[in-house]
Design a protein around this motif. Structure first.
Motif, PDB file in Angstrom:
ATOM      1  N   VAL A 106       0.838  -1.210   0.000  1.00  0.00           N
ATOM      2  CA  VAL A 106       0.000   0.000   0.000  1.00  0.00           C
ATOM      3  C   VAL A 106       0.869   1.254   0.000  1.00  0.00           C
ATOM      4  O   VAL A 106       2.087   1.192   0.219  1.00  0.00           O
ATOM      5  CB  VAL A 106      -0.966   0.020   1.217  1.00  0.00           C
ATOM      6  N   GLU A 107       0.225   2.403  -0.229  1.00  0.00           N
ATOM      7  CA  GLU A 107       0.934   3.683  -0.234  1.00  0.00           C
ATOM      8  C   GLU A 107       1.720   3.848   1.075  1.00  0.00           C
ATOM      9  O   GLU A 107       1.173   3.614   2.145  1.00  0.00           O
ATOM     10  CB  GLU A 107      -0.046   4.873  -0.318  1.00  0.00           C
ATOM     11  N   GLY A 108       2.965   4.273   0.978  1.00  0.00           N
ATOM     12  CA  GLY A 108       3.748   4.614   2.160  1.00  0.00           C
ATOM     13  C   GLY A 108       4.267   3.439   2.971  1.00  0.00           C
ATOM     14  O   GLY A 108       4.825   3.626   4.052  1.00  0.00           O
ATOM     15  N   CYS A 109       4.116   2.217   2.463  1.00  0.00           N
ATOM     16  CA  CYS A 109       4.597   1.048   3.237  1.00  0.00           C
ATOM     17  C   CYS A 109       6.129   0.989   3.246  1.00  0.00           C
ATOM     18  O   CYS A 109       6.721   0.333   4.107  1.00  0.00           O
ATOM     19  CB  CYS A 109       4.013  -0.252   2.682  1.00  0.00           C
ATOM     20  N   GLY A 110       6.761   1.646   2.276  1.00  0.00           N
ATOM     21  CA  GLY A 110       8.228   1.679   2.242  1.00  0.00           C
ATOM     22  C   GLY A 110       8.855   1.017   1.023  1.00  0.00           C
ATOM     23  O   GLY A 110      10.064   0.751   1.015  1.00  0.00           O
ATOM     24  N   LYS A 111       8.080   0.789  -0.024  1.00  0.00           N
ATOM     25  CA  LYS A 111       8.601   0.125  -1.243  1.00  0.00           C
ATOM     26  C   LYS A 111       9.785   0.872  -1.840  1.00  0.00           C
ATOM     27  O   LYS A 111      10.841   0.283  -2.094  1.00  0.00           O
ATOM     28  CB  LYS A 111       7.521   0.041  -2.341  1.00  0.00           C
ATOM     29  N   THR A 112       9.600   2.178  -2.093  1.00  0.00           N
ATOM     30  CA  THR A 112      10.639   2.937  -2.797  1.00  0.00           C
ATOM     31  C   THR A 112      11.906   3.026  -1.940  1.00  0.00           C
ATOM     32  O   THR A 112      13.017   2.878  -2.454  1.00  0.00           O
ATOM     33  CB  THR A 112      10.090   4.334  -3.178  1.00  0.00           C
ATOM     34  N   THR A 113      11.722   3.227  -0.639  1.00  0.00           N
ATOM     35  CA  THR A 113      12.866   3.281   0.286  1.00  0.00           C
ATOM     36  C   THR A 113      13.655   1.973   0.208  1.00  0.00           C
ATOM     37  O   THR A 113      14.886   1.973   0.045  1.00  0.00           O
ATOM     38  CB  THR A 113      12.351   3.476   1.741  1.00  0.00           C
ATOM     39  N   GLN A 114      12.955   0.846   0.294  1.00  0.00           N
ATOM     40  CA  GLN A 114      13.626  -0.459   0.364  1.00  0.00           C
ATOM     41  C   GLN A 114      14.198  -0.894  -0.983  1.00  0.00           C
ATOM     42  O   GLN A 114      15.284  -1.493  -1.037  1.00  0.00           O
ATOM     43  CB  GLN A 114      12.660  -1.526   0.895  1.00  0.00           C
ATOM     44  N   GLU A 167      -0.211   7.944   6.422  1.00  0.00           N
ATOM     45  CA  GLU A 167       0.358   9.031   7.217  1.00  0.00           C
ATOM     46  C   GLU A 167       1.783   9.338   6.739  1.00  0.00           C
ATOM     47  O   GLU A 167       2.153  10.493   6.530  1.00  0.00           O
ATOM     48  CB  GLU A 167       0.334   8.629   8.710  1.00  0.00           C
ATOM     49  N   ARG A 168       2.562   8.277   6.522  1.00  0.00           N
ATOM     50  CA  ARG A 168       3.940   8.466   6.010  1.00  0.00           C
ATOM     51  C   ARG A 168       3.919   9.102   4.625  1.00  0.00           C
ATOM     52  O   ARG A 168       4.690  10.007   4.338  1.00  0.00           O
ATOM     53  CB  ARG A 168       4.632   7.111   5.873  1.00  0.00           C
ATOM     54  N   ALA A 169       3.026   8.587   3.744  1.00  0.00           N
ATOM     55  CA  ALA A 169       2.974   9.079   2.358  1.00  0.00           C
ATOM     56  C   ALA A 169       2.580  10.549   2.330  1.00  0.00           C
ATOM     57  O   ALA A 169       3.154  11.339   1.570  1.00  0.00           O
ATOM     58  CB  ALA A 169       1.997   8.238   1.542  1.00  0.00           C
ATOM     59  N   ASN A 203       7.130  -7.272   7.256  1.00  0.00           N
ATOM     60  CA  ASN A 203       6.379  -6.355   8.119  1.00  0.00           C
ATOM     61  C   ASN A 203       6.887  -4.917   7.932  1.00  0.00           C
ATOM     62  O   ASN A 203       7.968  -4.564   8.385  1.00  0.00           O
ATOM     63  CB  ASN A 203       6.528  -6.801   9.579  1.00  0.00           C
ATOM     64  N   GLY A 204       6.074  -4.088   7.274  1.00  0.00           N
ATOM     65  CA  GLY A 204       6.480  -2.724   6.941  1.00  0.00           C
ATOM     66  C   GLY A 204       6.461  -1.759   8.110  1.00  0.00           C
ATOM     67  O   GLY A 204       6.852  -0.598   7.946  1.00  0.00           O
ATOM     68  N   THR A 205       6.018  -2.205   9.294  1.00  0.00           N
ATOM     69  CA  THR A 205       6.014  -1.274  10.433  1.00  0.00           C
ATOM     70  C   THR A 205       7.299  -1.362  11.253  1.00  0.00           C
ATOM     71  O   THR A 205       7.518  -0.580  12.162  1.00  0.00           O
ATOM     72  CB  THR A 205       4.782  -1.492  11.350  1.00  0.00           C
ATOM     73  N   ASP A 206       8.183  -2.309  10.910  1.00  0.00           N
ATOM     74  CA  ASP A 206       9.503  -2.331  11.562  1.00  0.00           C
ATOM     75  C   ASP A 206      10.307  -1.117  11.079  1.00  0.00           C
ATOM     76  O   ASP A 206       9.877  -0.394  10.187  1.00  0.00           O
ATOM     77  CB  ASP A 206      10.252  -3.624  11.180  1.00  0.00           C
ATOM     78  N   SER A 207      11.501  -0.940  11.657  1.00  0.00           N
ATOM     79  CA  SER A 207      12.311   0.210  11.231  1.00  0.00           C
ATOM     80  C   SER A 207      12.891  -0.043   9.836  1.00  0.00           C
ATOM     81  O   SER A 207      12.969  -1.192   9.379  1.00  0.00           O
ATOM     82  CB  SER A 207      13.449   0.439  12.228  1.00  0.00           C
ATOM     83  N   ILE A 208      13.299   1.039   9.175  1.00  0.00           N
ATOM     84  CA  ILE A 208      13.874   0.921   7.819  1.00  0.00           C
ATOM     85  C   ILE A 208      15.064  -0.045   7.840  1.00  0.00           C
ATOM     86  O   ILE A 208      15.187  -0.914   6.960  1.00  0.00           O
ATOM     87  CB  ILE A 208      14.284   2.323   7.292  1.00  0.00           C
ATOM     88  N   GLU A 250      15.774  -2.492  10.033  1.00  0.00           N
ATOM     89  CA  GLU A 250      15.353  -3.888  10.298  1.00  0.00           C
ATOM     90  C   GLU A 250      14.761  -4.518   9.037  1.00  0.00           C
ATOM     91  O   GLU A 250      15.062  -5.666   8.695  1.00  0.00           O
ATOM     92  CB  GLU A 250      14.291  -3.925  11.407  1.00  0.00           C
ATOM     93  N   ILE A 251      13.929  -3.754   8.351  1.00  0.00           N
ATOM     94  CA  ILE A 251      13.303  -4.287   7.135  1.00  0.00           C
ATOM     95  C   ILE A 251      14.373  -4.598   6.091  1.00  0.00           C
ATOM     96  O   ILE A 251      14.363  -5.655   5.458  1.00  0.00           O
ATOM     97  CB  ILE A 251      12.264  -3.288   6.559  1.00  0.00           C
ATOM     98  N   PHE A 252      15.309  -3.656   5.947  1.00  0.00           N
ATOM     99  CA  PHE A 252      16.336  -3.877   4.930  1.00  0.00           C
ATOM    100  C   PHE A 252      17.195  -5.106   5.257  1.00  0.00           C
ATOM    101  O   PHE A 252      17.560  -5.874   4.351  1.00  0.00           O
ATOM    102  CB  PHE A 252      17.215  -2.630   4.742  1.00  0.00           C
TER     103      PHE A 252
END
Ligand code: ADP
Ligand code: MG
Length: 225
Positions: A17-25, A150-152, A197-202, A204-206
């Motif tokens: 979904v929007e703002g889940c962190g796709k582009t960042t990751q 909210e992030r987006a 899980n997209g609510t972990d920190s950037i 941790e997810i990476f």
């Protein structure tokens, strides 16, 4: 359905979904793989090449409130047909690792689960647009749409570029259907999907994504790590 074409490269898509962190990751992963000597192409949908980028402008422009669901679907398919032909297929044929920020699953999640368009129309259009190409691995960055939106919104307020927010302006229930759609797709094709899980920190997810993706990339494409 046309048969899946075998390619020598490796095709990874990022969804959520929007703002889940796709582009960042996906950017972090692209840098990581390149740093380790792997040939990667980082691209995105809608867009990824000049003609499809023009279609992107229409699709994400919040002023286009009158865009009908079917017109929207066909614009996605048109952009994808161009992008696959011009960028994705040639890269996969030459043995590159292609990282794409959203692909066919987004059309199923948004236009079928979100907007309610008949799934068979979407599958047919996706089938034609993809020319037999399909992802080897899909990273689903899952998060509650309330967190993502909210992030987006914060990201859009801080950015100086065009306000690509037509979807961010949809009601929460729409985004909840999209999230549920993605989770359903992941359940139906559990060997292709990796759910994160997209609510972990950037960081941790990476750490999870880089480890899991590296383990899946075929030996022949992995450089010295
Ligand atoms: N795990 C995270 N925790 C907190 N903020 C994040 C996280 N991942 C991304 N962000 C921030 O949230 C915003 C949206 O992230 P982005 O990667 O653009 O999402 P998407 O591409 O899925 O819409 C950006 O400002 C980004 O810095
Ligand atoms: Mg993004």
């Amino acid at each position: 359905m046309r048969p899946r074409i075998k390619h020598v490269g490796y095709f990874i898509t990022f969804e959520g979904v929007e703002g889940c962190g796709k582009t960042t990751q996906i950017k972090l992963l692209s840098e990581f793989l390149s740093t380790h000597g792997m040939r990667t192409v980082l691209t995105r949908e809608p867009g990824g090449c000049p003609i499809a980028d023009k279609i992107r402008t229409i699709l994400l422009d919040a002023e286009n409130r009158a865009l009908s669901p079917l017109a929207e679907l066909m614009l996605y398919a048109a952009a994808r047909a161009q992008h696959v032909t011009e960028i994705i297929s040639p890269a996969l044929e030459s043995g590159e690792i292609v990282l794409c920020d959203r692909f066919c699953d987004a059309t199923v999640a948004y236009q079928s689960f979100g907007r309610g368009i008949d799934r068979s129309i979407i599958d047919t259009l996706n089938d034609h647009a993809c020319h037999g190409v399909s992802p080897d691995l899909t990273v689903l960055v899952d998060c509650d749409p309330r967190v993502g939106l909210e992030r987006a919104r914060r990201r859009i307020e801080l950015s100086s570029g065009p306000r690509e927010e037509r979807f961010e302006l949809e009601e929460l229930a729409f985004h909840q259907r999209v999230r549920a759609g993605y989770l359903q797709l992941a359940t139906d094709d559990s060997t292709r999907f990796l759910i994160i899980n997209g609510t972990d920190s950037i960081d941790e997810i990476f750490a999870t994504i880089s480890t899991q993706v590296l383990a899946r990339i075929p030996e022949a494409l992995r450089a010295v790590c």
